[in-house]
Design an enzyme around this catalytic site. Structure first.
Site, PDB file in Angstrom:
ATOM      1  N   CYS A  79       0.896  -1.135  -0.117  1.00 50.87           N
ATOM      2  CA  CYS A  79       0.642  -0.103   0.006  1.00 50.87           C
ATOM      3  C   CYS A  79       1.022   1.296  -0.163  1.00 50.87           C
ATOM      4  O   CYS A  79       1.452   1.819  -1.378  1.00 50.87           O
ATOM      5  CB  CYS A  79      -1.039  -0.252   0.579  1.00 50.87           C
ATOM      6  SG  CYS A  79      -2.536   0.911   0.899  1.00 50.87           S
ATOM      7  N   HIS A 173      -3.404  -5.649   1.180  1.00 54.28           N
ATOM      8  CA  HIS A 173      -2.672  -5.371   2.938  1.00 54.28           C
ATOM      9  C   HIS A 173      -2.439  -6.996   3.402  1.00 54.28           C
ATOM     10  O   HIS A 173      -3.700  -7.748   3.920  1.00 54.28           O
ATOM     11  CB  HIS A 173      -3.298  -4.590   3.997  1.00 54.28           C
ATOM     12  CG  HIS A 173      -3.073  -3.455   4.176  1.00 54.28           C
ATOM     13  ND1 HIS A 173      -1.535  -3.013   4.432  1.00 54.28           N
ATOM     14  CD2 HIS A 173      -3.565  -2.170   3.572  1.00 54.28           C
ATOM     15  CE1 HIS A 173      -1.693  -1.865   4.302  1.00 54.28           C
ATOM     16  NE2 HIS A 173      -3.158  -1.514   3.610  1.00 54.28           N
ATOM     17  N   GLU A 175      -1.144  -9.273   5.372  1.00 47.30           N
ATOM     18  CA  GLU A 175      -0.572  -9.457   6.686  1.00 47.30           C
ATOM     19  C   GLU A 175      -1.613  -9.323   7.063  1.00 47.30           C
ATOM     20  O   GLU A 175      -1.591  -9.742   8.315  1.00 47.30           O
ATOM     21  CB  GLU A 175       0.486  -8.487   6.393  1.00 47.30           C
ATOM     22  CG  GLU A 175       0.253  -7.175   6.992  1.00 47.30           C
ATOM     23  CD  GLU A 175      -0.362  -5.997   6.182  1.00 47.30           C
ATOM     24  OE1 GLU A 175      -0.333  -6.908   4.618  1.00 47.30           O
ATOM     25  OE2 GLU A 175      -0.103  -4.549   6.059  1.00 47.30           O
TER      26      GLU A 175
HETATM   27  N1  GLN Z   1      -3.865   5.742   0.976  1.00 43.59           N
HETATM   28  C1  GLN Z   1      -2.483   5.962   1.728  1.00 43.59           C
HETATM   29  C2  GLN Z   1      -1.316   6.382   0.968  1.00 43.59           C
HETATM   30  O1  GLN Z   1      -1.510   7.059  -0.351  1.00 43.59           O
HETATM   31  C3  GLN Z   1      -1.926   4.288   1.999  1.00 43.59           C
HETATM   32  C4  GLN Z   1      -3.409   3.899   2.658  1.00 43.59           C
HETATM   33  C5  GLN Z   1      -2.223   2.480   3.504  1.00 43.59           C
HETATM   34  O2  GLN Z   1      -1.265   2.361   3.420  1.00 43.59           O
HETATM   35  N2  GLN Z   1      -3.324   1.550   3.631  1.00 43.59           N
HETATM   36  O3  GLN Z   1      -0.534   7.229   1.380  1.00 43.59           O
END
Ligand code: GLN
Length: 204
Positions: A79, A173, A175
């Site tokens: 992410c 994610h 994890e």
């Molecule tokens: N929206 C977040 C960002 O742009 C990322 C979200 C996440 O890591 N779950 O940094």
């Protein structure tokens, strides 16, 4: 050989990555300063907030350490970690590392996939796909990618897991959902030979 995988502990969801590594029998270590890179054989950049992560990478002077490390060791980002690994991002507050040849858009899936579990189709290899249900939290969208990037998982036809040489980026994610397949493929059995084999598996 006993290996230790570092989890970047500047901000965000590092704890579950430590737990996942422990579950699959790999030592983990919280990476906070440059000298920590000497102690590890691979790195996870966890999710969190990429605008903050970007600032903290500068504050703690870790950019060069990560770029150097990426030349020879496996790195996985989830992410916000994927956002940091990208080449380009639609938010000028975020200065990405440029490790993966991908262009991403932050928070692109909007509200439907705000903290929801979605069906991800993961290509186990050229012949076999498997379905995984994994969590998206304000996930980035991979809008474009270079020739060297292999798409290994999709959500609704969008790439959500990309692999290139020794680098893996995930928009979701695993994890959180106890899915260990990605941690295993990156860190259980890493070597140049392994990456070559992995690439052969996926290349169209
Ligand atoms: N929206 C977040 C960002 O742009 C990322 C979200 C996440 O890591 N779950 O940094």
């Amino acid at each position: 050989m006993v290996i230790t995988i570092g989890v970047l502990e500047l901000q965000g969801g590092f704890d579950l990555h430590h737990k996942m590594l422990k579950k699959i029998g790999i030592n983990s270590f919280g990476v906070k300063v440059e000298t920590d890179f000497k102690k590890i054989d691979g790195l996870i950049i966890p999710g969190g907030e990429s605008t903050t992560l970007s600032l903290l990478l500068d504050t703690f002077k870790l950019r060069n350490a990560i770029l150097e490390f990426a030349k020879s060791y496996p790195i996985m980002g989830t992410c916000a970690g994927l956002i940091m690994m990208s080449k380009s991002i639609d938010d000028e507050r975020v200065k990405p590392l440029g490790l993966l040849d991908i262009i991403v858009k932050r928070n692109a899936y909007g509200r439907q996939v705000m903290s929801s579990q979605e069906k991800v189709i993961f290509a186990l290899n050229k012949e076999r796909n498997i379905e995984l249900f994994s969590t998206f939290i304000r996930a980035p969208r991979i809008k474009d990618y270079g020739n060297d990037v292999i798409i290994i998982a999709k959500f609704k036809d969008y790439p959500v897991a990309v692999f290139s040489r020794n680098l893996l980026g995930l928009a979701f994610h695993p994890e959180i959902d106890g899915i260990d397949i990605f941690h295993r493929m990156m860190f259980d059995n890493y070597s140049e030979f392994y990456y070559k084999k992995l690439k052969e598996n996926y290349a169209a």
